[in-house]
Design an enzyme around this catalytic site. Structure first.
Site, PDB file in Angstrom:
ATOM      1  N   GLY A   5       7.821 -27.791 -11.799  1.00  0.00           N
ATOM      2  CA  GLY A   5       7.655 -28.971 -12.471  1.00  0.00           C
ATOM      3  C   GLY A   5       7.470 -30.104 -11.637  1.00  0.00           C
ATOM      4  O   GLY A   5       7.280 -29.957 -10.509  1.00  0.00           O
ATOM      5  N   ASP A  37       9.018 -34.140 -10.707  1.00  0.00           N
ATOM      6  CA  ASP A  37      10.515 -34.846 -10.297  1.00  0.00           C
ATOM      7  C   ASP A  37      11.300 -35.000 -11.580  1.00  0.00           C
ATOM      8  O   ASP A  37      12.589 -35.098 -11.414  1.00  0.00           O
ATOM      9  CB  ASP A  37      10.160 -36.283  -9.700  1.00  0.00           C
ATOM     10  CG  ASP A  37       9.414 -36.172  -8.506  1.00  0.00           C
ATOM     11  OD1 ASP A  37       9.572 -35.207  -7.890  1.00  0.00           O
ATOM     12  OD2 ASP A  37       8.685 -37.080  -8.221  1.00  0.00           O
TER      13      ASP A  37
HETATM   14  N1  LIG Z   1       8.828 -28.025 -22.688  1.00  0.00           N
HETATM   15  C1  LIG Z   1       8.923 -29.133 -22.521  1.00  0.00           C
HETATM   16  N2  LIG Z   1       8.226 -30.324 -23.434  1.00  0.00           N
HETATM   17  C2  LIG Z   1       8.215 -31.652 -23.290  1.00  0.00           C
HETATM   18  N3  LIG Z   1       8.866 -32.110 -22.320  1.00  0.00           N
HETATM   19  C3  LIG Z   1       9.356 -31.140 -21.295  1.00  0.00           C
HETATM   20  C4  LIG Z   1       9.708 -29.780 -21.356  1.00  0.00           C
HETATM   21  N4  LIG Z   1      10.195 -29.489 -20.543  1.00  0.00           N
HETATM   22  C5  LIG Z   1      10.498 -30.281 -19.828  1.00  0.00           C
HETATM   23  N5  LIG Z   1      10.220 -31.687 -20.262  1.00  0.00           N
HETATM   24  C6  LIG Z   1      10.195 -32.778 -19.759  1.00  0.00           C
HETATM   25  O1  LIG Z   1       9.291 -33.351 -19.253  1.00  0.00           O
HETATM   26  C7  LIG Z   1       9.398 -34.292 -18.404  1.00  0.00           C
HETATM   27  C8  LIG Z   1       8.461 -34.796 -17.372  1.00  0.00           C
HETATM   28  O2  LIG Z   1       8.287 -33.198 -16.630  1.00  0.00           O
HETATM   29  P1  LIG Z   1       7.611 -33.074 -14.932  1.00  0.00           P
HETATM   30  O3  LIG Z   1       8.828 -34.007 -14.297  1.00  0.00           O
HETATM   31  O4  LIG Z   1       7.884 -31.779 -14.654  1.00  0.00           O
HETATM   32  O5  LIG Z   1       6.132 -33.653 -15.005  1.00  0.00           O
HETATM   33  P2  LIG Z   1       5.787 -35.004 -14.817  1.00  0.00           P
HETATM   34  O6  LIG Z   1       6.666 -36.137 -15.328  1.00  0.00           O
HETATM   35  O7  LIG Z   1       4.283 -34.998 -15.203  1.00  0.00           O
HETATM   36  O8  LIG Z   1       5.832 -35.237 -13.257  1.00  0.00           O
HETATM   37  P3  LIG Z   1       6.640 -36.408 -12.231  1.00  0.00           P
HETATM   38  O9  LIG Z   1       7.773 -36.463 -12.774  1.00  0.00           O
HETATM   39  O10 LIG Z   1       6.603 -35.572 -10.583  1.00  0.00           O
HETATM   40  O11 LIG Z   1       5.729 -37.432 -12.152  1.00  0.00           O
HETATM   41  C9  LIG Z   1      10.756 -33.976 -17.602  1.00  0.00           C
HETATM   42  O12 LIG Z   1      11.788 -35.207 -17.928  1.00  0.00           O
HETATM   43  C10 LIG Z   1      11.385 -33.064 -18.412  1.00  0.00           C
HETATM   44  O13 LIG Z   1      12.493 -33.160 -19.207  1.00  0.00           O
END
Ligand SMILES: Nc1ncnc2c1ncn2[C@@H]1O[C@H](COP(=O)(O)OP(=O)(O)OP(=O)(O)O)[C@@H](O)[C@H]1O
Length: 666
Positions: free
Chosen positions: A291, A293
């Site tokens: 995933g 950050d």
């Molecule tokens: N199954 C899920 N459904 C919805 N949200 C989730 C799920 N699993 C994790 N999350 C939440 O999604 C949020 C964002 O995830 P992630 O950091 O992997 O992706 P991103 O925000 O696109 O990437 P970055 O943080 O690198 O910008 C995290 O805070 C996590 O808590």
């Protein structure tokens, strides 16, 4: 029989001898070629006459191959022909562990030997087909003796299906294989040039013995054997599961690493699982998240809080000495920003990350503990970036428009840039001269001496000379940013603070005070494209700090708890506190003078200004903190950096590659 088998020490090159001749080495050619030591290897591979030697520590696994060799009359003829071989057979078992998750899969691998032309493994009809096909590319060299000696130079092994393999073959022949085996055959004892050659060994038993010996050696390295994996299916471009199936699972299987995979169903599930007493983490060597950050932040918080609880440490107290977790963490990038992966690996490549995990390469990274200023409560742990003002507002806005995918950051950023909002506040920092400054030209890379020294120092008692100087800065800020790592990502060439160190026990604090929109745009451009050093602007101040505290300046009649200014002037941050407004004269000229005024006069002062100037009323509201891409609603915080609190599976940043991309401006 194996007469001499010499995988010497971890740092030596693999030299395996059968009857005094080298016979078999294996490594990941495509990806390990990124490593500096192996850059030459890639060149060598292009030349049929050269040999490839690799470090034992670079080997991921050993497979056994016995071959029938076809001779070619033509010199230097190349052909791709399937040969009989021995291969790994995988067993996949579906296990539903209701205590963890409904979608939990356990995989395991065992080595078996089978002679086949081409090996396709489809472990279970119930599972989506997972195939391992083995392809060989033979570089047939001229025979050099009467008995028809021959040499098998390269065997390529692909863990991809037919189409993928063909695609890769056609796109680039050098990148066609994800695994390469070199097996040297042909023996001409009379030829002095043939020192490295060996007699061909068709006997499976002999090769099994060789492979077994190598495997025993590899097992003695500190590498993970069992991992817990969390996949966020919604992070970034929602490709987490796809990345796992196509790229991660085959490599884990090849390396015989057992893994327990949990696909999260909602936000915070990974943290909840890690904190649950029913979850037994003793079986694992590491925890990996697939995933971004935010997902890594969840795992980091879960593991750290659990470790402190198990050791009865009062982690709510900002001064508590935190215990380092025994479990190592890892990240396979599948998010939008992936700043931690960029900072610790140098780029965002899932396969490169999983190879570091498999090889057990680790670095120690700092963690910031973010506490509530007034209530002495832990808010969360952070490993990369915190931003108040512009970046706080941007993340708040981007969460509202999450449906836009990764474009949401650009859209929210433009919107907040046009608003150009200033926030008043007071920041208190601790400076230690030996820590240096974010402006010092000292990039953090593999075996970084600054981080190594900081690691040693943090274990020793601090001397009196190390006691930091503490200052207070008041002003109106467009943004207050704290970078534990450089913050490099696809949107920023070298990051917000290009010289930030991952393990020096400090964060780089960047204060952006009042400036025009045009000036701020120039600053953002310099961060994104490094057109000039981001620290060259006169409205930017930067400090390398071990600890800082922020209090927003808001009207005292504000209903929300904890944001009243009179609390912030009653500061108990450090006994040896010096107040300092340097560099902020212009910014605080129209600031309300709140120092040592009575509560009532302060109130009336504010109210007078509030009535007379609507713009100023806006200034007196507060933003939120953007903490690793997550919103922290409480603006009054205290942050303390804990030096090298986490051991992360990562190879470290290759500074050479970074510099090759262009100069980092000082
Ligand atoms: N199954 C899920 N459904 C919805 N949200 C989730 C799920 N699993 C994790 N999350 C939440 O999604 C949020 C964002 O995830 P992630 O950091 O992997 O992706 P991103 O925000 O696109 O990437 P970055 O943080 O690198 O910008 C995290 O805070 C996590 O808590």
């Amino acid at each position: 029989m194996v007469s001499k088998l010499q995988p010497k020490t971890e740092n030596c090159f693999v030299s395996l001898y059968v009857n005094n001749k080298r016979c078999l080495v294996m490594y990941n050619r495509e990806y390990l070629a990124f490593e500096p030591e192996l850059t030459t290897t890639k060149t060598l591979l292009a030349n049929n006459n050269d040999r490839v030697t690799i470090k034992l520590s670079d080997m991921m696994a050993v497979w056994i191959c016995s071959c029938r060799i076809r001779r070619h009359k033509q010199r230097s003829h190349r052909s791709s022909i399937p040969l009989s071989c021995n291969c790994i057979e995988n067993e996949l078992k579906l296990q539903t562990q209701s205590s963890l998750s409904s979608s939990s899969i356990t995989t395991s691998s065992t080595m078996v030997t089978k002679n086949r032309h081409e090996s396709m493994i489809n472990p279970s009809k119930k599972q989506p087909p997972f195939m391992v096909r083995i392809y060989y590319t033979i570089y047939d060299l001229p025979s050099r003796n009467k008995n028809g000696g021959f040499r098998l130079e390269l065997l390529t092994l692909s863990t991809h299906d037919d189409d993928q393999h063909r695609q890769r073959q056609s796109s680039s022949s050098s990148a066609s294989a994800s695994m390469t085996i070199q097996s040297i055959s042909s023996n001409n004892n009379n030829n002095d040039d043939d020192d490295d050659d060996i007699a061909i060994h068709r006997e499976t038993q002999l090769l099994t013995e060789i492979a077994y010996s190598i495997r025993t050696k590899l097992e003695s390295f500190d590498r993970p054997k069992r991992l817990l994996l969390f996949i966020n299916p919604y992070g970034g471009n929602k490709k987490g599961i796809q990345i796992f199936e196509n790229k991660i699972k085959p490599i884990l299987n090849i390396s015989c690493i057992r893994s327990n995979v949990i696909i999260t169903e909602h936000a915070n599930q990974a943290k909840e699982i890690l904190l649950a007493e029913t979850t037994d983490l003793n079986d694992y060597d590491g925890i990996i998240c697939i995933g971004g950050d935010g997902m890594f932040g969840e795992v980091l918080n879960g593991v750290l809080i659990r470790t402190q609880r198990e050791n009865q440490i009062n982690y709510g107290n900002i001064d508590a000495m935190l215990k380092k977790p025994a479990l190592k963490l890892g990240i396979v990038p599948a998010g939008s920003t992936d700043a931690v992966v960029y900072a610790t690996c140098g780029h965002k490549d899932p396969i490169h990350s999983i190879i570091s995990i498999v090889l057990g390469r680790t670095i120690n990274i700092d963690v910031g503990a973010v506490h509530n200023r007034d209530e002495e409560q832990l808010i969360r742990y952070t490993a990369s970036f915190m931003g108040y003002g512009f970046f706080g507002d941007t993340i708040r806005e981007s969460e509202r428009i999450r449906w836009m995918g990764t474009k949401r950051y650009d859209w929210a950023g433009v919107k907040k840039f046009l608003k150009h909002r200033l926030y008043s506040g007071e920041i208190k920092i601790c400076l230690e001269p030996n820590d240096g400054s974010p402006k010092d030209y000292n990039p953090c890379g593999i075996n970084c001496s600054t981080c190594q020294q900081a690691g040693i120092k943090s274990r020793e008692t601090l001397s009196a000379d190390d006691s930091p100087a503490c200052i207070s800065i008041r002003g109106r800020f467009l943004a207050i940013n704290s970078a534990i790592v450089s913050g490099r990502c696809h949107m920023s060439k070298y990051g917000m603070s290009p010289m930030a160190h991952v393990g020096n026990g400090c964060a780089d604090l960047i204060l952006v005070s009042k400036c025009s929109r045009f000036q701020y745009l120039r600053y953002l451009f310099s961060v994104a494209f490094h057109t000039k050093s981001p620290f060259e602007f006169d409205f930017i101040d930067s400090y390398r700090v071990r600890e800082f505290e922020f209090n927003p300046i808001v009207e005292p009649t504000h209903k929300r708890k904890g944001y009243m200014f009179e609390k912030s002037i009653d500061c108990d941050f450090f006994d040896t506190f010096e107040e300092c407004d340097y560099g902020y004269e212009s910014a605080i000229n129209d600031e309300i003078n709140i120092d040592r005024v009575s509560k009532n006069s302060y109130k009336s002062n504010i109210q007078r200004q509030k009535q007379s100037n609507r713009k100023k009323r806006c200034i007196l509201s507060s933003s939120v903190w953007n903490c690793d891409g997550e919103i922290v609603n409480d603006p009054a915080i205290h942050v303390k950096i804990h030096c090298q609190l986490i051991e992360l599976y990562a190879p470290g940043f290759d500074v050479g590659r970074l510099l090759a991309n262009g100069n980092i401006r000082q």
